[in-house]
Design an enzyme around this catalytic site. Sequence first.
Site, PDB file in Angstrom:
ATOM      1  CG  ASP A   1     -28.327 -30.823  -9.248  1.00 28.15           C
ATOM      2  OD1 ASP A   1     -28.761 -30.119  -9.996  1.00 28.15           O
ATOM      3  OD2 ASP A   1     -27.258 -31.282  -9.307  1.00 28.15           O
ATOM      4  CB  ILE A   2     -34.040 -30.366 -12.109  1.00 28.92           C
ATOM      5  CG1 ILE A   2     -35.009 -30.960 -11.145  1.00 28.92           C
ATOM      6  CG2 ILE A   2     -34.634 -30.687 -13.811  1.00 28.92           C
ATOM      7  CD1 ILE A   2     -36.403 -30.201 -11.310  1.00 28.92           C
TER       8      ILE A   2
ATOM      9  CG  ASN B   1     -28.270 -37.977 -15.326  1.00 31.36           C
ATOM     10  OD1 ASN B   1     -28.827 -38.698 -16.029  1.00 31.36           O
ATOM     11  ND2 ASN B   1     -26.642 -37.832 -15.036  1.00 31.36           N
TER      12      ASN B   1
ATOM     13  CE1 TYR C   1     -21.859 -14.958 -14.101  1.00 34.63           C
ATOM     14  CE2 TYR C   1     -23.723 -14.970 -15.525  1.00 34.63           C
ATOM     15  CZ  TYR C   1     -22.592 -15.401 -15.176  1.00 34.63           C
ATOM     16  OH  TYR C   1     -22.102 -16.236 -16.148  1.00 34.63           O
TER      17      TYR C   1
ATOM     18  CG  ASP D   1     -26.853 -25.532 -12.216  1.00 37.83           C
ATOM     19  OD1 ASP D   1     -27.082 -24.102 -12.357  1.00 37.83           O
ATOM     20  OD2 ASP D   1     -26.461 -26.347 -12.636  1.00 37.83           O
ATOM     21  NE  ARG D   2     -22.023 -20.950 -13.144  1.00 36.26           N
ATOM     22  CZ  ARG D   2     -21.719 -19.897 -13.722  1.00 36.26           C
ATOM     23  NH1 ARG D   2     -22.193 -19.594 -14.915  1.00 36.26           N
ATOM     24  NH2 ARG D   2     -20.562 -19.479 -13.290  1.00 36.26           N
TER      25      ARG D   2
ATOM     26  CG  ASP E   1     -21.118 -28.782 -10.184  1.00 31.72           C
ATOM     27  OD1 ASP E   1     -21.034 -30.002 -10.324  1.00 31.72           O
ATOM     28  OD2 ASP E   1     -22.327 -28.407  -9.929  1.00 31.72           O
TER      29      ASP E   1
ATOM     30  CB  THR F   1      -7.307 -46.466 -27.614  1.00 42.65           C
ATOM     31  OG1 THR F   1      -6.450 -46.724 -28.894  1.00 42.65           O
ATOM     32  CG2 THR F   1      -8.159 -45.313 -27.986  1.00 42.65           C
TER      33      THR F   1
END
Length: 263
Positions: A9-10, A14, A103, A112-113, A134, A190
């Site tokens: 998963d690029i 990361n 779309y 990825d989606r 995600d 904080t």
Amino acid sequence: MPSVFLLFDIGNTNVKIGIADHDGVVASYVLPTDTHQTGDSLGLRLADVVRHAGFAPGDVTACVASSVVPSFNPLMRQACGRYFDRRLLLAPEDIAIPLENRYERPQEVGADRLVAAFAARRLWPAPRSIVSVDYGTATTFDCVQGEAYLGGLICPGVHSAAGALAAGTARLPRISLDVREDLPVVGRSTSMSLNHGFVFGFASMTEGLCHRLSAVLEAPMQVVATGGFASAIARVSNCFDHVRPDLLLEGLRILYMESGIKG
């Protein structure tokens, strides 16, 4: 000899790496998305990852990826070819994703989606509608109805929101998302204020948006959480039907197995 798939998963920040067999993802790792390294340095690191998981580079029978960083793809192709003797299969370029993409400009949707949406539909076929949330560089809500990817919503990610806040604030403590309470605490430091604000803030955002999406998607609807912060958010929210941090990697595994393509 064991047979495993190497899944990638690029992402912008990361590269999440999965090692899977025919039954599921057995190990996962995270490396930075470094476009300045060489294919050899990447390949050597990947070979070490495979060995750490208890396998040999020769056990890898396929390399499959989704990528939103085109400049990283040649490095990954070189690494897979030289160190595993496998060609890199990219979704959807090399392996089609069997969802109707509604779309307006289908090419604008990140791979990825689409892979996460596909995985959600394959793993949970019963509900008419499913929303994949995600928690990555951005927080994305991807909506599937039947066998169609409808689109979704994009919001700031946890890290990107924290980075934007830090950029305009001096001496901001690090946000760990280490929250043990089930309800928000009125912060007296904080650090506590930030951690509770982020965890419960993102949980409330998710709950509110999923509630509104349920009014426009066909029932029944289920929601799955994925991504690096999914477990932290899901611990304080009851809006998720499923929590699968490795949903995208699982989607790549299923996609490859269904395709019949040989790596």
